[in-house]
Design an enzyme around this catalytic site. Structure first.
Site, PDB file in Angstrom:
ATOM      1  N   LYS A   1      27.167  20.209  24.275  1.00  0.00           N
ATOM      2  CA  LYS A   1      25.908  20.378  24.999  1.00  0.00           C
ATOM      3  C   LYS A   1      25.321  21.757  24.704  1.00  0.00           C
ATOM      4  O   LYS A   1      25.865  22.781  25.112  1.00  0.00           O
ATOM      5  CB  LYS A   1      26.112  20.248  26.510  1.00  0.00           C
ATOM      6  CG  LYS A   1      24.775  20.202  27.243  1.00  0.00           C
ATOM      7  CD  LYS A   1      24.863  20.558  28.694  1.00  0.00           C
ATOM      8  CE  LYS A   1      24.754  22.025  28.967  1.00  0.00           C
ATOM      9  NZ  LYS A   1      23.456  22.646  28.649  1.00  0.00           N
TER      10      LYS A   1
ATOM     11  N   SER B   1      27.728  32.854  30.420  1.00  0.00           N
ATOM     12  CA  SER B   1      27.870  33.935  31.389  1.00  0.00           C
ATOM     13  C   SER B   1      29.174  33.819  32.181  1.00  0.00           C
ATOM     14  O   SER B   1      29.757  32.734  32.301  1.00  0.00           O
ATOM     15  CB  SER B   1      26.675  33.908  32.344  1.00  0.00           C
ATOM     16  OG  SER B   1      26.705  32.703  33.065  1.00  0.00           O
TER      17      SER B   1
ATOM     18  N   GLY C   1      31.325  30.625  33.683  1.00  0.00           N
ATOM     19  CA  GLY C   1      32.737  30.514  33.295  1.00  0.00           C
ATOM     20  C   GLY C   1      33.628  30.239  34.498  1.00  0.00           C
ATOM     21  O   GLY C   1      34.554  29.427  34.431  1.00  0.00           O
TER      22      GLY C   1
ATOM     23  N   GLU D   1      34.420  32.343  26.401  1.00  0.00           N
ATOM     24  CA  GLU D   1      33.839  33.554  25.801  1.00  0.00           C
ATOM     25  C   GLU D   1      32.660  33.948  26.683  1.00  0.00           C
ATOM     26  O   GLU D   1      31.595  33.333  26.612  1.00  0.00           O
ATOM     27  CB  GLU D   1      33.345  33.256  24.377  1.00  0.00           C
ATOM     28  CG  GLU D   1      34.435  32.852  23.413  1.00  0.00           C
ATOM     29  CD  GLU D   1      35.233  34.032  22.879  1.00  0.00           C
ATOM     30  OE1 GLU D   1      35.003  35.178  23.322  1.00  0.00           O
ATOM     31  OE2 GLU D   1      36.097  33.798  22.023  1.00  0.00           O
TER      32      GLU D   1
ATOM     33  N   CYS E   1      26.553  38.983  22.728  1.00  0.00           N
ATOM     34  CA  CYS E   1      27.646  39.208  23.686  1.00  0.00           C
ATOM     35  C   CYS E   1      28.329  40.544  23.433  1.00  0.00           C
ATOM     36  O   CYS E   1      28.549  41.312  24.352  1.00  0.00           O
ATOM     37  CB  CYS E   1      28.637  38.060  23.631  1.00  0.00           C
ATOM     38  SG  CYS E   1      29.218  37.712  21.979  1.00  0.00           S
TER      39      CYS E   1
ATOM     40  N   GLU F   1      25.467  44.052  32.627  1.00  0.00           N
ATOM     41  CA  GLU F   1      25.131  43.654  31.257  1.00  0.00           C
ATOM     42  C   GLU F   1      23.612  43.452  31.177  1.00  0.00           C
ATOM     43  O   GLU F   1      23.060  42.599  31.864  1.00  0.00           O
ATOM     44  CB  GLU F   1      25.844  42.337  30.908  1.00  0.00           C
ATOM     45  CG  GLU F   1      25.515  41.849  29.516  1.00  0.00           C
ATOM     46  CD  GLU F   1      26.105  40.474  29.188  1.00  0.00           C
ATOM     47  OE1 GLU F   1      26.179  39.609  30.076  1.00  0.00           O
ATOM     48  OE2 GLU F   1      26.470  40.277  28.032  1.00  0.00           O
TER      49      GLU F   1
HETATM   50  P1  NAD Z   1      24.839  30.476  30.933  1.00  0.00           P
HETATM   51  O1  NAD Z   1      26.222  30.619  31.473  1.00  0.00           O
HETATM   52  O2  NAD Z   1      23.716  30.517  31.873  1.00  0.00           O
HETATM   53  O3  NAD Z   1      24.688  29.099  30.143  1.00  0.00           O
HETATM   54  C1  NAD Z   1      25.536  28.740  29.076  1.00  0.00           C
HETATM   55  C2  NAD Z   1      25.636  27.227  28.986  1.00  0.00           C
HETATM   56  O4  NAD Z   1      26.292  26.712  30.145  1.00  0.00           O
HETATM   57  C3  NAD Z   1      24.285  26.500  28.898  1.00  0.00           C
HETATM   58  O5  NAD Z   1      24.427  25.427  27.971  1.00  0.00           O
HETATM   59  C4  NAD Z   1      24.109  25.979  30.318  1.00  0.00           C
HETATM   60  O6  NAD Z   1      23.280  24.832  30.400  1.00  0.00           O
HETATM   61  C5  NAD Z   1      25.529  25.628  30.691  1.00  0.00           C
HETATM   62  N1  NAD Z   1      25.817  25.595  32.134  1.00  0.00           N
HETATM   63  C6  NAD Z   1      25.148  26.214  33.143  1.00  0.00           C
HETATM   64  N2  NAD Z   1      25.770  25.964  34.329  1.00  0.00           N
HETATM   65  C7  NAD Z   1      26.851  25.199  34.052  1.00  0.00           C
HETATM   66  C8  NAD Z   1      27.906  24.645  34.833  1.00  0.00           C
HETATM   67  N3  NAD Z   1      27.991  24.836  36.151  1.00  0.00           N
HETATM   68  N4  NAD Z   1      28.866  23.920  34.208  1.00  0.00           N
HETATM   69  C9  NAD Z   1      28.837  23.743  32.865  1.00  0.00           C
HETATM   70  N5  NAD Z   1      27.859  24.228  32.077  1.00  0.00           N
HETATM   71  C10 NAD Z   1      26.877  24.962  32.656  1.00  0.00           C
HETATM   72  O7  NAD Z   1      24.729  31.604  29.794  1.00  0.00           O
HETATM   73  P2  NAD Z   1      23.449  31.988  28.937  1.00  0.00           P
HETATM   74  O8  NAD Z   1      22.488  32.673  29.844  1.00  0.00           O
HETATM   75  O9  NAD Z   1      23.012  30.802  28.141  1.00  0.00           O
HETATM   76  O10 NAD Z   1      24.062  33.052  27.907  1.00  0.00           O
HETATM   77  C11 NAD Z   1      24.086  34.422  28.136  1.00  0.00           C
HETATM   78  C12 NAD Z   1      25.479  34.888  28.491  1.00  0.00           C
HETATM   79  O11 NAD Z   1      26.406  34.452  27.502  1.00  0.00           O
HETATM   80  C13 NAD Z   1      25.621  36.396  28.496  1.00  0.00           C
HETATM   81  O12 NAD Z   1      26.349  36.812  29.633  1.00  0.00           O
HETATM   82  C14 NAD Z   1      26.422  36.704  27.254  1.00  0.00           C
HETATM   83  O13 NAD Z   1      27.155  37.902  27.274  1.00  0.00           O
HETATM   84  C15 NAD Z   1      27.269  35.505  27.144  1.00  0.00           C
HETATM   85  N6  NAD Z   1      27.733  35.335  25.754  1.00  0.00           N
HETATM   86  C16 NAD Z   1      29.037  35.576  25.468  1.00  0.00           C
HETATM   87  C17 NAD Z   1      29.503  35.462  24.165  1.00  0.00           C
HETATM   88  C18 NAD Z   1      30.949  35.726  23.815  1.00  0.00           C
HETATM   89  O14 NAD Z   1      31.368  35.390  22.726  1.00  0.00           O
HETATM   90  N7  NAD Z   1      31.728  36.306  24.691  1.00  0.00           N
HETATM   91  C19 NAD Z   1      28.622  35.087  23.165  1.00  0.00           C
HETATM   92  C20 NAD Z   1      27.288  34.837  23.489  1.00  0.00           C
HETATM   93  C21 NAD Z   1      26.860  34.957  24.805  1.00  0.00           C
END
Ligand code: NAD
Length: 473
Positions: A173, A225, A229, A246, A280, A377
């Site tokens: 997804k 995020s 997680g 991650e 990230c 962040e």
């Molecule tokens: P997010 O957590 O809002 O969304 C990520 C994904 O999770 C999306 O596909 C979203 O639809 C889905 N999602 C949302 N709620 C969910 C739930 N309850 N259950 C399952 N899936 C759900 O993150 P974002 O805003 O898309 O990305 C930004 C964040 O990602 C930043 O904090 C960044 O640091 C982190 N990031 C980390 C890495 C790494 O490798 N550590 C890499 C890239 C981004």
């Protein structure tokens, strides 16, 4: 406008409902994206489950060859994929230091090819007349992949290529903000892979939640995020899913007095603002020792004043817009807090172009821990530059974060830098660089940046379980 579909069991599937994907450069609609229903997800998981035994039984080399064909398909469609990335994500086609959409599609190719060359041979840990013990690696079953909006294609590849190479099938997804490149990739991939091996369902967090709770999914690989997680960890408990998480980072860099300023500033700038800071492991907190503080500030300011932020389809743009209005608002809130605390803005600090989600490259000096811009962040084009005298104090500040993704030490004294690096609480540390990753080097976070690693043999192993074979002749 191109039409996009879900990909389930090797077929394009249209949906009753759609949602608009917005171009952050001008707020126009890029395309209507299919919204998967609960039934679509059930069908995708059933297809992946059915495809699993035959896929897992294929010889490793055959799966590896199919992965290489996916790389060829990406290569043949690079221009289209790169343009789609710019339209949905905002990053420039080339951009500052050539780290735009071409970098993401090129990285995708390189990563698929490098990963396809990995193997997990049987390890013989004891061999003798009385007893032989071997460790075998088995695929887990159906893997659920959930990706964010900053590098939709590359992060997707990081998830699904090792998963499929190891013999798992996938339900994926993408973020609802940037689903289109992934859906187009799925279309290309489904011309190559057996039906059901790679299924892609687009939708919001609700579909994500269903994936993480599904009893027929054995593992979740998630990038996003930290709060999401945490939700995933709870939701995955029902059938004890394996997890790779991650999550967010707030990487500190410690710049010592003896740094080579001229060579450091370009690298600091590039790795702090890579993808407009929406990376990230970008450099997010810059701690600089007294003796070079002014020189580093000047060097960064000079570069910041020379770059252009604009529509990513314009070849002159070094940086594009932020991907979405929430992220823009967060950056503006952090800037407002820094201003209230009397921090010194060397560049930027005001939104000048409101046609899209633009924010200029912003350098904030004379700021301290306790300000939101340092403690949280930012995930955007704004960098706090914190002055320090005592290195021990800088190490304490660097580690005073719930996150632990990356960190860096900048000095010409490599032995001293190594010693400081070893004391930083993070999964990757760079000396005289930051945020540079390679397919053969494990990468992952500690503390609230998650757990598990990606890339290399270590990352591949995360998509397998161990079966220990004891042979008594
Ligand atoms: P997010 O957590 O809002 O969304 C990520 C994904 O999770 C999306 O596909 C979203 O639809 C889905 N999602 C949302 N709620 C969910 C739930 N309850 N259950 C399952 N899936 C759900 O993150 P974002 O805003 O898309 O990305 C930004 C964040 O990602 C930043 O904090 C960044 O640091 C982190 N990031 C980390 C890495 C790494 O490798 N550590 C890499 C890239 C981004």
């Amino acid at each position: 406008m191109t039409t996009f579909s879900l990909w389930i069991n090797g077929k394009a599937v249209s949906t009753a409902n759609t949602f608009d994907v917005i171009n952050p450069a001008d707020k126009s609609v890029v395309a209507a994206c299919p919204q998967a229903s609960e039934q679509d997800l059930e069908n995708a998981v059933a297809a992946a489950k059915e495809a699993f035994p035959a896929w897992a039984e294929k010889p490793w080399q055959e799966r590896s060859d199919l992965m290489l064909k996916l790389a060829d398909a990406v290569e043949a469609n690079m221009v289209e994929l790169s343009e789609l990335l710019t339209k949905e994500q905002g990053k420039p086609q080339n951009g500052f230091a050539d780290m735009g959409a071409g970098f993401e599609t090129g990285g995708t190719l390189a990563w698929i090819r490098a990963t396809a060359g990995l193997t997990l041979p049987v390890e013989t840990i004891q061999e003798g007349d009385d007893l032989t013990i071997e460790v075998h690696r088995k695929p887990l079953g159906v893997v659920g992949s959930i990706t964010p909006w900053n590098y939709p294609l590359l992060i997707g590849i990081w998830h699904i290529i090792p998963a499929m190479l190891a013999g798992n099938t996938v339900v994926m997804k993408p973020s609802s903000l940037t689903p289109l490149t992934t859906l187009r990739f799925a279309e290309l991939a489904n011309e190559i892979l057996p039906a059901g091996v790679l299924n892609v369902v687009s939708g919001d967090g609700g579909i994500g939640r269903m994936i993480t709770a599904h009893e027929d999914i054995s593992k979740i690989v998630f990038t996003g995020s930290t709060p999401t997680g945490r939700h995933i960890m709870k939701s995955a408990a029902g059938n004890l899913k394996r997890l790779t998480l991650e999550l967010g980072g707030n990487d500190a860099a410690i710049v010592l007095d003896d740094v080579d300023v001229a060579s450091a500033v370009g690298k600091i700038f590039a790795t702090a603002f890579i993808n407009n800071g929406q990376t990230c492991a970008a450099l997010k907190r810059l701690y600089v020792q007294d003796g070079v503080y002014d020189a580093i500030c000047e060097g960064l300011t000079e570069i910041a004043n020379s770059v252009i932020t604009g529509n990513g389809m314009n070849p002159d743009s070094d940086f594009g817009p932020l991907q979405n209005p929430d992220q823009l608002q967060l950056v503006m809130d952090l800037a407002a807090d820094a201003k209230e605390r009397g921090a010194r803005f060397l560049t930027g600090g005001e939104q000048t172009n409101t046609n899209g989600y633009y924010y200029p490259i912003t350098l904030v000096a004379d700021i301290k821990d306790g300000a939101r811009l340092v403690d949280e962040e930012q995930f955007g084009p704004i960098l706090p530059i914190i002055r320090f005298s005592d290195v021990e104090e800088a190490i304490v500040h660097a580690n005073n974060s719930p996150n632990g993704l990356g960190g860096s030490v900048w000095s010409q004294d490599i032995e001293r830098a190594r010693e400081i690096a070893s004391r930083l609480e993070c999964g990757s540390v760079w000396i005289n660089h930051h945020a540079v990753i390679q397919p053969h080097a494990p990468f992952g976070g500690i503390k609230q940046s998650g757990f598990g690693v990606e890339f290399s043999e270590a990352g591949l192993k995360e998509f397998t379980s161990i079966q220990t074979l004891h042979v008594y002749p």
